[in-house]
Design a protein around this motif. Sequence first.
Motif, PDB file in Angstrom:
ATOM      1  N   HIS B  43       0.836  -1.202   0.000  1.00 56.63           N
ATOM      2  CA  HIS B  43       0.000   0.000   0.000  1.00 56.63           C
ATOM      3  C   HIS B  43       0.870   1.252   0.000  1.00 56.63           C
ATOM      4  O   HIS B  43       2.005   1.245   0.496  1.00 56.63           O
ATOM      5  CB  HIS B  43      -0.904   0.011   1.244  1.00 56.63           C
ATOM      6  CG  HIS B  43      -1.896  -1.112   1.255  1.00 56.63           C
ATOM      7  ND1 HIS B  43      -3.001  -1.149   0.436  1.00 56.63           N
ATOM      8  CD2 HIS B  43      -1.933  -2.257   1.978  1.00 56.63           C
ATOM      9  CE1 HIS B  43      -3.693  -2.247   0.657  1.00 56.63           C
ATOM     10  NE2 HIS B  43      -3.055  -2.962   1.591  1.00 56.63           N
ATOM     11  N   GLU B  46      -0.788   6.864   1.878  1.00 52.00           N
ATOM     12  CA  GLU B  46      -2.150   7.292   2.216  1.00 52.00           C
ATOM     13  C   GLU B  46      -3.032   6.099   2.555  1.00 52.00           C
ATOM     14  O   GLU B  46      -3.777   6.104   3.546  1.00 52.00           O
ATOM     15  CB  GLU B  46      -2.745   8.076   1.043  1.00 52.00           C
ATOM     16  CG  GLU B  46      -4.054   8.773   1.390  1.00 52.00           C
ATOM     17  CD  GLU B  46      -4.577   9.601   0.218  1.00 52.00           C
ATOM     18  OE1 GLU B  46      -5.560  10.316   0.411  1.00 52.00           O
ATOM     19  OE2 GLU B  46      -3.986   9.519  -0.885  1.00 52.00           O
ATOM     20  N   GLU B  47      -2.921   5.071   1.748  1.00 52.33           N
ATOM     21  CA  GLU B  47      -3.710   3.863   2.007  1.00 52.33           C
ATOM     22  C   GLU B  47      -3.300   3.214   3.328  1.00 52.33           C
ATOM     23  O   GLU B  47      -4.152   2.756   4.111  1.00 52.33           O
ATOM     24  CB  GLU B  47      -3.519   2.854   0.863  1.00 52.33           C
ATOM     25  CG  GLU B  47      -4.115   3.313  -0.457  1.00 52.33           C
ATOM     26  CD  GLU B  47      -3.637   2.458  -1.622  1.00 52.33           C
ATOM     27  OE1 GLU B  47      -4.205   2.604  -2.705  1.00 52.33           O
ATOM     28  OE2 GLU B  47      -2.663   1.667  -1.451  1.00 52.33           O
TER      29      GLU B  47
END
Lengths: 111, 478
Positions: B43, B46-47
């Motif tokens: 990821h 942000e994720e």
Amino acid sequence: MENTLKQGTLDLVLLSILENTELYGLEILQEINIRTEGAFDFKEGSLYPVLHRMVKAGWIDSKWQPSTTGGAPRKYYKLTQSGGEALRRKQKEWRNLRDAIGHLVPFGRNA
Amino acid sequence: MSQIDKYIAKATAGLPSRERIDTSAELRVHLNAQIKKHMLEGHNQEEAEFLAVDAMGAVAPVNRQFLGHLFTPQLGWRLVALALIAIAGWFGINKLLEPKAGIYQVNTNTNDLMLAMRKSFYSFEFVAPENARSIRYFWAAPNQAPYTIYGNTFNSDTKIRYTVTLNHEYKCPEHQMAAISTIETRHVGKLNENAAVSATAKPSCVLQKKKPNSSFTYGAVNQPNRYAINTWYPIFKVQPSYNPREKTEDFLNPKNHFTIFVMFSNKDGSQGINPPEISEGGRLNGLRTLPEQVPNSVQNTDILVPSKTKSILIVGSSNQLRYSGYSIDLATRNNIKKLNFWLDHRYNKQLKSCLGTNWDIQFSFNPGERNINLCQNTFESPFRDFQKDEKLYGEFISRLFIMKFNKLDQWIPIYIIPNYDKNQIENPQASKDVNSWYILQVKFSSKRIPEGKMPFPNDLPKYKLTNPFDYHSLEAVK
């Protein structure tokens, strides 16, 4: 597992996890997950208020220590003498409860 | 602010500072570790932050457990904020916007239109400190200075405005100018009770050496919050204060400069508090106001007893007669600090005039009876049976004229009283021509003297009085 059942046994679970070792928050979650085979899952954020409550109750101590795996220092929790007594008390309560329930509900995976 | 920061801020809101920082650090370590794990799983930042925060669960129940109360929901905090704003607004309106305690020079007009046109006046505004219940002020001057305490009770949030007029166009002798004409008091702002006691000084003529406004020396003007309760403060000095009163040349004010002191008290205005100069003994004019119908026939004065005094002797005498005196043995009494003299010029009046509440011991003196009386345990009003058309001996023009009473074993003249003849009563003008007078003297003795009526003392000084209506004309006779 029902939330109410988890709430009622959370203290016992945490005290049991910390019985013979010092762990930080994330490790506690991982240990719970491993030892309950994922059955006792709960939101990570709820762990810390419970830990802080137990610190205030004098059952566990907390101390910032350097991480053994590198990175930022972590806050480790360990059982106190009072926490040990609380654990034994809760274990006894749990056994009594389990025995009582056992008369009503047969144990065993295929029951 | 990142998602992590927002989560931590919400989760720890309301915790005590040290605990909040500790918990924030712990949560951040936890979240960072989870972010790192998610990023290793592929990821982006942000994720990873989203997943880490999402795994923490809803913040409200978490925070509620930390705090143990219901302020976590936004509504709760908004209510708290509204309550705080309301309290702050109330406090601001009621407290901060009010003028601070102190004395300020202000621009205002006097009630006297002519003086206002001359622009020869100064105004001061007194703002009482919190808990003040009364204002007292007195004029004091060195040496031979009679002075008066004025007291006034008011609401604690009352402002008082004094207008001190400097009238340099008053009719004074050549090469002199008027220094001060009036001091008037009036309440401004919230006023719900008693009117102010006004102090009025007639125009004072002085040699014109300086500009008029140099006659004032400010003591504590324009110093907010300087004023504490029950403390005397000099406000301004006026110099000089010779005070011609039409043709009588009566001296209301001392010849030298005088200072106006002020005190805000948390007590009612009717209670006496000693000014600083006379703590070692001195005089006060009685604080009670005399009825208008007996303006000059009765006088009431307090005298403070110096420390180490063991006996007090009071003797009356005249240039013609000797009167017996009275002695007080303080060893037989408890804590005598203040004498009171009650002088009554009412003709042939049976004295029942002891007012024994505000002093420790009281004497009365009646020229008609020519006796000094010790009043004890009598609380009758002297005015209860006074008749408006009652005959008087004449105007009571005698005055207590010595300010310092702190010397022991020394006879001190305190009053000169014209010795009116009964036959002159029907002719008031004739009473002005009296040529006899009597004098009251007091001695604070360092020795014990038996209490009671006492014989005329041999060591009593003799005096002569050139003008029985002017106590300044008193001279000792060797």
